[in-house]
Design an enzyme around this catalytic site. Sequence first.
Site, PDB file in Angstrom:
ATOM      1  N   SER A 576       0.791  -1.253  -0.147  1.00  0.00           N
ATOM      2  CA  SER A 576      -0.013  -0.078  -0.107  1.00  0.00           C
ATOM      3  C   SER A 576       0.919   1.080  -0.023  1.00  0.00           C
ATOM      4  CB  SER A 576      -1.113  -0.188   1.159  1.00  0.00           C
ATOM      5  OG  SER A 576      -0.339   0.153   2.302  1.00  0.00           O
ATOM      6  N   LYS A 619      -6.104   3.708   9.011  1.00  0.00           N
ATOM      7  CA  LYS A 619      -5.299   4.444   8.673  1.00  0.00           C
ATOM      8  C   LYS A 619      -6.009   5.970   8.690  1.00  0.00           C
ATOM      9  CE  LYS A 619      -3.204   1.292   5.041  1.00  0.00           C
ATOM     10  NZ  LYS A 619      -3.490   0.998   3.822  1.00  0.00           N
TER      11      LYS A 619
END
Length: 676
Positions: A576, A619
Amino acid sequence: MNIFKKTKEHPAAEQTETNPLDELYQKVKETLLPDHARENLIKELGRLEKMEPTVAEYGIGINYIDFMLTLPWEKMSDENLDLERAEATLDAEHMGLAHVKERVIEHLATNIMCNSKPFKILVVDDEPIALENIEYVLKKERYDVSIASNGEEALDLFEQQLFDLVVTDLKMGNISGIELLERVKQISPHTRFIITTGYATVETAVDALKKGATHYLPKPLKLDTLRQTVKEILNQKQNVHQGRGSVLCFAGPPGIGKTSVGRSIAHAFGREFVCLSMAGLNDEAELRGHRRTYVGAMPGRIMSELQRCGVKNPVFMLDEIDKIGQDFRGDPASVLLEVLDPQQNHHFLDYYVDIPFDLSQVMFITTANAVERLPGPLLDRMEIIPFSSYTMGEKKSIARDYLIPRQIEAHGLNKADLVFTEKGLESLIQGYTREAGLRSLEREVAHICRKMGRIILKKEVTLPKTIDTDEVTALLGPPKFVAETRELRVKPGVTTGLVWTEVGGQIIHVETARMKGSQNLIMTGSLGEILKESAQTALSFIRSNAEQLGLDPDFFNGHDIHIHIPAGSVPKDGPSAGITIAIALISLLSGKPARNDTALSGELTLSGQLLPVSGLREKILAAQQAGIRRVILPLKNEGTIQVLDREVREAAEIILADTVERVVEQSLVHTGTAPT
Ligand code: ADP
């Protein structure tokens, strides 16, 4: 046979009144033990009788018997199987966690349903005494028992109701046990059969088993064997009902209430609670014990914990099973497989104990930070219940309603003595903690309570005392964490990324540099293979699209490029960070700095597309904690973002992008766009 006759005959008993073996014989007689354990202990005592008390083995034997006598072979807490009470207890002891509570309650409801359905047994025997004995033994085990004195009566009873198990004699009047079995199987194919007989031969046994009998027991019946066999059949039936995933696994970062929900479940059902950490365990013997032939042999931790808690039906939490190790001393995960398997755990063998112990009444719950690391067969046994990071609002409410009152009380203060203001609490959470859960927050609250206790005793304060931002700073010192935006200087080649880790979401900085060299890509910061590949992909994409991106197509010629992700001692991996690396490189090569109020996450393809990523809640919350206002995420994650809590969606401005070009637009400081 009286197995205790030896107590009186024991030669040493005549010489001295306080022979430890006599005492042990007495204890073995009085303690509630299953037959196989009692027989084993009598045998062991017999062995010790023949030994000199001065030899080391004698002491080991005595310790062994002592340990065995204190194991909860038959002791259970009275369980309170009231689902409403369980729900009320979970609600009272935990704020929020609605989806967790719901799934826990559903799971418990299934267990209660399976366990509370009576197990119906029909005993068939033409010998009245045998019939009476078997009925008595099975009723004592709390089964629902009916009796019939011949095959015809048994079939009549089957007309009225179905039974889970038939225990039948083989030779009876007109209808034999085998014939009964064949006829019952036509009406009720799932009914199990135990055939008993005084004329046991290999042929009849084979015939009975071939025709579908589950077990074949010779007469006179050993009652312990009968009990054990019936229990096995019951366990198998329950397993069929419960099927896969009969053990709960609480998964998520530390400090989000996994242990505490486990403790509440025990509390709600009136069971004891045991928590055993699996972290760093890499020796099978730690779980399963050492054989007594080893010097200093000890029971495994599962049996030791059961002995300590004193009952055989606790809620047993196996904490952090993803941290379990494996080395030359065996594979503890394989022991876990056995322990968590309802088909096997009713005769768990600890090497020290040396005879099977029934773990089937234990309610196992496991916890893990990252389930991805668990072996497949272990995952298969469990129902994963994900716990996710708390939002700022949730942290404040939990602190106000649970953590602060609990800590105030634990420190001998009165609840009314300390009043945290909204701002005080916020500055405590933002300035002194950076976590997905609540552990540091609870620690900092305890810290404040300790300091206040001292001040109150010195009479330096008038009560009640309000704790606002200034008081927090005065008591705890300057904040440990400041918003990243203030920290980070705006410099080309540096970007901020968002990553998911097993302790929650985190922000990372990607730093890049270009210097004279010979086309080497240098990567540092303990980067894993996938992360390295992401960096290579990002570089290749930029080289192949340099002109479209407004970069010098020869930027790599005669140069090396270095990509570094700080906190070099922490291993990092995963796809990611692809877009974060690409933007750092574009920023470096274009000389345009990346906005310091923006963080990125997204997997990058070689053609410059953004692929979706996971762990979005974590996140976004990590970005909020770090004071980052804008988050750029893949457009393909739109659906996942929509289902996030509103508080999470509003924690930062979320910008969706599907290509590198769009991310460049949104994240680099272009002329005229001053970074905020
Ligand atoms: P974990 O086992 O996930 O590491 P703990 O169960 O030890 O976390 O939780 C840490 C602390 O936070 C405990 O004091 C616990 O009671 C508290 N806590 C966590 N979640 C909640 C909640 N939803 N409501 C009330 N207290 C909570």
